[in-house]
Write a protein that holds these residues in place. Structure first.
Motif, PDB file in Angstrom:
ATOM      1  N   ALA A 165       0.808  -1.226   0.000  1.00 50.28           N
ATOM      2  CA  ALA A 165       0.000   0.000   0.000  1.00 50.28           C
ATOM      3  C   ALA A 165       0.838   1.271   0.000  1.00 50.28           C
ATOM      4  CB  ALA A 165      -0.947   0.001   1.200  1.00 50.28           C
ATOM      5  N   GLY A 166       1.942   1.280   0.721  1.00 52.34           N
ATOM      6  CA  GLY A 166       2.758   2.479   0.794  1.00 52.34           C
ATOM      7  C   GLY A 166       3.757   2.603  -0.349  1.00 52.34           C
ATOM      8  N   ARG A 167       3.692   1.647  -1.281  1.00 51.50           N
ATOM      9  CA  ARG A 167       4.678   1.630  -2.365  1.00 51.50           C
ATOM     10  C   ARG A 167       4.032   1.677  -3.741  1.00 51.50           C
ATOM     11  NH1 ARG A 167       8.852  -2.894   0.141  1.00 51.50           N
ATOM     12  NH2 ARG A 167      10.556  -1.415  -0.047  1.00 51.50           N
ATOM     13  N   GLY A 168       2.785   2.102  -3.780  1.00 53.09           N
ATOM     14  CA  GLY A 168       2.109   2.282  -5.061  1.00 53.09           C
ATOM     15  C   GLY A 168       1.562   1.013  -5.675  1.00 53.09           C
ATOM     16  N   VAL A 169       1.496  -0.057  -4.901  1.00 51.09           N
ATOM     17  CA  VAL A 169       1.038  -1.347  -5.432  1.00 51.09           C
ATOM     18  C   VAL A 169      -0.313  -1.699  -4.819  1.00 51.09           C
ATOM     19  CG1 VAL A 169       1.508  -3.828  -5.563  1.00 51.09           C
ATOM     20  CG2 VAL A 169       3.381  -2.179  -5.799  1.00 51.09           C
ATOM     21  N   THR A 170      -1.277  -2.031  -5.673  1.00 46.49           N
ATOM     22  CA  THR A 170      -2.560  -2.529  -5.189  1.00 46.49           C
ATOM     23  C   THR A 170      -2.677  -4.017  -5.498  1.00 46.49           C
ATOM     24  OG1 THR A 170      -3.814  -2.104  -7.218  1.00 46.49           O
ATOM     25  CG2 THR A 170      -3.645  -0.294  -5.620  1.00 46.49           C
ATOM     26  N   SER A 171      -3.484  -4.711  -4.717  1.00 42.00           N
ATOM     27  CA  SER A 171      -3.718  -6.138  -4.909  1.00 42.00           C
ATOM     28  C   SER A 171      -5.180  -6.428  -4.617  1.00 42.00           C
ATOM     29  CB  SER A 171      -2.816  -6.954  -3.973  1.00 42.00           C
ATOM     30  OG  SER A 171      -3.110  -8.338  -4.054  1.00 42.00           O
ATOM     31  N   ASN A 172      -5.848  -7.012  -5.587  1.00 44.59           N
ATOM     32  CA  ASN A 172      -7.274  -7.285  -5.455  1.00 44.59           C
ATOM     33  C   ASN A 172      -7.635  -8.614  -6.105  1.00 44.59           C
ATOM     34  OD1 ASN A 172      -8.522  -4.615  -4.379  1.00 44.59           O
ATOM     35  ND2 ASN A 172      -7.180  -3.936  -6.032  1.00 44.59           N
ATOM     36  N   CYS A 173      -8.788  -9.112  -5.731  1.00 48.64           N
ATOM     37  CA  CYS A 173      -9.363 -10.286  -6.377  1.00 48.64           C
ATOM     38  C   CYS A 173     -10.574  -9.878  -7.207  1.00 48.64           C
ATOM     39  CB  CYS A 173      -9.805 -11.319  -5.340  1.00 48.64           C
ATOM     40  SG  CYS A 173      -8.449 -12.164  -4.489  1.00 48.64           S
ATOM     41  N   VAL A 174     -10.806 -10.617  -8.268  1.00 51.76           N
ATOM     42  CA  VAL A 174     -12.048 -10.525  -9.030  1.00 51.76           C
ATOM     43  C   VAL A 174     -12.748 -11.861  -8.874  1.00 51.76           C
ATOM     44  CG1 VAL A 174     -13.101 -10.209 -11.293  1.00 51.76           C
ATOM     45  CG2 VAL A 174     -11.070  -8.884 -10.668  1.00 51.76           C
ATOM     46  N   ASN A 175     -14.022 -11.813  -8.504  1.00 55.14           N
ATOM     47  CA  ASN A 175     -14.738 -13.022  -8.085  1.00 55.14           C
ATOM     48  C   ASN A 175     -15.980 -13.279  -8.924  1.00 55.14           C
ATOM     49  OD1 ASN A 175     -13.272 -11.691  -5.769  1.00 55.14           O
ATOM     50  ND2 ASN A 175     -13.765 -13.629  -4.797  1.00 55.14           N
ATOM     51  N   PRO A 176     -15.791 -13.874 -10.103  1.00 54.63           N
ATOM     52  CA  PRO A 176     -16.966 -14.199 -10.914  1.00 54.63           C
ATOM     53  C   PRO A 176     -17.606 -15.519 -10.498  1.00 54.63           C
ATOM     54  CG  PRO A 176     -14.970 -14.775 -12.100  1.00 54.63           C
ATOM     55  CD  PRO A 176     -14.529 -14.172 -10.791  1.00 54.63           C
ATOM     56  N   ALA A 177     -18.873 -15.659 -10.846  1.00 49.80           N
ATOM     57  CA  ALA A 177     -19.511 -16.972 -10.805  1.00 49.80           C
ATOM     58  C   ALA A 177     -19.099 -17.700 -12.094  1.00 49.80           C
ATOM     59  CB  ALA A 177     -21.013 -16.814 -10.673  1.00 49.80           C
ATOM     60  N   TYR A 178     -19.947 -18.530 -12.638  1.00 48.34           N
ATOM     61  CA  TYR A 178     -19.567 -19.322 -13.811  1.00 48.34           C
ATOM     62  C   TYR A 178     -19.411 -18.430 -15.044  1.00 48.34           C
ATOM     63  CZ  TYR A 178     -20.453 -23.582 -11.182  1.00 48.34           C
ATOM     64  OH  TYR A 178     -20.397 -24.582 -10.249  1.00 48.34           O
ATOM     65  N   VAL A 179     -18.254 -18.538 -15.668  1.00 52.96           N
ATOM     66  CA  VAL A 179     -17.920 -17.763 -16.852  1.00 52.96           C
ATOM     67  C   VAL A 179     -17.883 -18.709 -18.051  1.00 52.96           C
ATOM     68  CG1 VAL A 179     -16.210 -16.214 -17.914  1.00 52.96           C
ATOM     69  CG2 VAL A 179     -16.551 -16.201 -15.423  1.00 52.96           C
ATOM     70  N   ARG A 180     -18.292 -18.201 -19.205  1.00 48.80           N
ATOM     71  CA  ARG A 180     -18.324 -19.026 -20.409  1.00 48.80           C
ATOM     72  C   ARG A 180     -16.898 -19.236 -20.927  1.00 48.80           C
ATOM     73  NH1 ARG A 180     -22.856 -19.578 -23.300  1.00 48.80           N
ATOM     74  NH2 ARG A 180     -23.632 -17.528 -22.651  1.00 48.80           N
ATOM     75  N   THR A 181     -16.217 -20.236 -20.372  1.00 47.89           N
ATOM     76  CA  THR A 181     -14.833 -20.544 -20.728  1.00 47.89           C
ATOM     77  C   THR A 181     -14.731 -22.023 -21.111  1.00 47.89           C
ATOM     78  OG1 THR A 181     -14.204 -21.222 -18.492  1.00 47.89           O
ATOM     79  CG2 THR A 181     -14.004 -18.869 -19.020  1.00 47.89           C
ATOM     80  N   PRO A 182     -13.617 -22.426 -21.740  1.00 48.39           N
ATOM     81  CA  PRO A 182     -13.439 -23.856 -22.037  1.00 48.39           C
ATOM     82  C   PRO A 182     -13.499 -24.730 -20.785  1.00 48.39           C
ATOM     83  CG  PRO A 182     -11.904 -22.561 -23.333  1.00 48.39           C
ATOM     84  CD  PRO A 182     -12.590 -21.594 -22.395  1.00 48.39           C
ATOM     85  N   LEU A 183     -12.968 -24.225 -19.658  1.00 51.81           N
ATOM     86  CA  LEU A 183     -12.997 -25.006 -18.419  1.00 51.81           C
ATOM     87  C   LEU A 183     -14.441 -25.265 -17.980  1.00 51.81           C
ATOM     88  CD1 LEU A 183     -10.693 -24.596 -15.359  1.00 51.81           C
ATOM     89  CD2 LEU A 183     -13.156 -24.607 -14.984  1.00 51.81           C
ATOM     90  N   VAL A 184     -15.265 -24.220 -18.023  1.00 52.59           N
ATOM     91  CA  VAL A 184     -16.664 -24.362 -17.605  1.00 52.59           C
ATOM     92  C   VAL A 184     -17.450 -25.196 -18.615  1.00 52.59           C
ATOM     93  CG1 VAL A 184     -18.827 -23.087 -17.284  1.00 52.59           C
ATOM     94  CG2 VAL A 184     -16.742 -22.329 -16.141  1.00 52.59           C
ATOM     95  N   GLU A 185     -17.175 -25.012 -19.899  1.00 54.70           N
ATOM     96  CA  GLU A 185     -17.874 -25.813 -20.905  1.00 54.70           C
ATOM     97  C   GLU A 185     -17.572 -27.299 -20.719  1.00 54.70           C
ATOM     98  OE1 GLU A 185     -16.559 -23.850 -24.438  1.00 54.70           O
ATOM     99  OE2 GLU A 185     -18.132 -22.329 -24.339  1.00 54.70           O
ATOM    100  N   GLY A 186     -16.341 -27.611 -20.294  1.00 54.87           N
ATOM    101  CA  GLY A 186     -16.002 -28.993 -19.993  1.00 54.87           C
ATOM    102  C   GLY A 186     -16.790 -29.523 -18.809  1.00 54.87           C
ATOM    103  N   GLN A 187     -16.957 -28.657 -17.785  1.00 48.63           N
ATOM    104  CA  GLN A 187     -17.746 -29.060 -16.613  1.00 48.63           C
ATOM    105  C   GLN A 187     -19.204 -29.296 -16.989  1.00 48.63           C
ATOM    106  OE1 GLN A 187     -17.224 -26.904 -12.806  1.00 48.63           O
ATOM    107  NE2 GLN A 187     -15.622 -25.767 -13.841  1.00 48.63           N
ATOM    108  N   ILE A 188     -19.733 -28.450 -17.871  1.00 48.25           N
ATOM    109  CA  ILE A 188     -21.125 -28.605 -18.303  1.00 48.25           C
ATOM    110  C   ILE A 188     -21.317 -29.970 -18.954  1.00 48.25           C
ATOM    111  CG2 ILE A 188     -22.895 -27.764 -19.891  1.00 48.25           C
ATOM    112  CD1 ILE A 188     -21.678 -24.925 -19.492  1.00 48.25           C
ATOM    113  N   ALA A 189     -20.405 -30.325 -19.855  1.00 42.75           N
ATOM    114  CA  ALA A 189     -20.497 -31.617 -20.545  1.00 42.75           C
ATOM    115  C   ALA A 189     -20.387 -32.778 -19.567  1.00 42.75           C
ATOM    116  CB  ALA A 189     -19.416 -31.710 -21.616  1.00 42.75           C
ATOM    117  N   ASP A 190     -19.447 -32.680 -18.616  1.00 41.05           N
ATOM    118  CA  ASP A 190     -19.253 -33.754 -17.626  1.00 41.05           C
ATOM    119  C   ASP A 190     -20.493 -33.925 -16.752  1.00 41.05           C
ATOM    120  OD1 ASP A 190     -16.724 -34.151 -18.607  1.00 41.05           O
ATOM    121  OD2 ASP A 190     -15.697 -33.083 -16.975  1.00 41.05           O
ATOM    122  N   GLN A 191     -21.056 -32.794 -16.296  1.00 46.86           N
ATOM    123  CA  GLN A 191     -22.220 -32.876 -15.411  1.00 46.86           C
ATOM    124  C   GLN A 191     -23.458 -33.368 -16.166  1.00 46.86           C
ATOM    125  OE1 GLN A 191     -23.021 -30.486 -12.154  1.00 46.86           O
ATOM    126  NE2 GLN A 191     -21.080 -29.388 -12.131  1.00 46.86           N
ATOM    127  N   ALA A 192     -23.551 -33.019 -17.440  1.00 45.19           N
ATOM    128  CA  ALA A 192     -24.680 -33.504 -18.239  1.00 45.19           C
ATOM    129  C   ALA A 192     -24.676 -35.028 -18.286  1.00 45.19           C
ATOM    130  CB  ALA A 192     -24.610 -32.918 -19.647  1.00 45.19           C
TER     131      ALA A 192
END
Length: 251
Positions: A165-192
């Protein structure tokens, strides 16, 4: 790459940058002027994205921590995105798979941040953006390694925020739910297959059940959030989690 923009002169490393959220982040950050390093274990796909954004491709398997340490980490922006999933109950979860997921999704981000922070501190400016998940804040059954890794990433991100914080650096997380990605599309197929449902039914009845907004998130939406966290407007935003889960965690 843009000829101007808020990130002109900044060098960004995006892990898992060859597809999905990582690819979208590489394109978005380059559009804001950053010189983007696309790191991915898929060398050819990384080269394709790097060529598209006028950046550099690096082939690396970040579950190999020595390979992570060996990267050129003189970067101003670090986007920790690389990840994978394995679904199994705890009492049947393969121990080697659990360790591999923790290495890739928690230890590698630590190693990369450890290597990048001295450069950021020297320049008095840096952005660490960790692609977490709603599973960094909530749990689901059968995802012990993923949930544990994302919860750990949240804590690591906050520590980096306090130290930087005192050195000009920020650190954050981004927290999405399910995103349309190859990883999620693979999960969709597996769960189906596992549940005897259609893929549309898996999305509607399983994946989107906890969310108020009933649609998958697009990778570009996540990339927009990452770009905002790297922008001058977000200079005071650090140590937090930008939740984009369609209302999942509002319950």
């Amino acid at each position: 790459m843009a000829v101007n923009g808020p990130l002109l002169g900044r060098r960004a490393l995006v892990t898992g940058g060859a597809s999905g959220i990582g690819r979208a982040c590489a394109i978005r950050l380059a559009g804001d002027g950053a010189d983007v390093v696309v790191a991915d274990r898929d060398a050819e796909a990384a080269k394709t994205v790097a060529a598209q954004v006028g950046g550099t491709a690096v082939a690396v398997d970040l579950s190999d921590l020595e390979a992570a340490d060996a990267l050129d980490l003189a970067v101003d922006i670090l986007v920790n995105n690389a990840g994978l999933q394995h679904v199994a109950p705890v009492h049947e979860f393969p121990v080697d798979r659990f360790s591999a997921i923790l290495r890739l999704m928690l230890e590698a981000p630590f190693r990369l941040a450890r290597g990048a922070l001295p450069h950021m501190y020297a320049r008095g400016w840096g952005r660490v953006v960790n692609i977490s998940s709603v599973h960094g804040l909530r749990a689901s059954p059968y995802k012990s390694a993923y949930v544990a890794a994302k919860h750990g990433l949240e804590g690591l991100s906050k520590v980096i925020a306090l130290e930087g914080a005192g050195r000009g650096v920020t650190s954050n997380c981004v927290n999405p739910a399910y995103v349309r990605t190859p990883l999620v599309e693979g999960q969709i197929a597996d769960q189906a297959k596992a549940h005897g449902l259609s893929e549309d039914q898996v999305v509607e009845q399983i994946m989107l059940a906890p969310a108020a907004v009933k649609r998958l998130i697009e990778p570009a939406e996540v990339a927009d959030a990452v770009a905002w966290l790297c922008s001058p407007s977000a200079a005071s935003v650090t140590g937090t989690s930008l939740v984009m889960d369609g209302g999942w965690s509002a319950h």
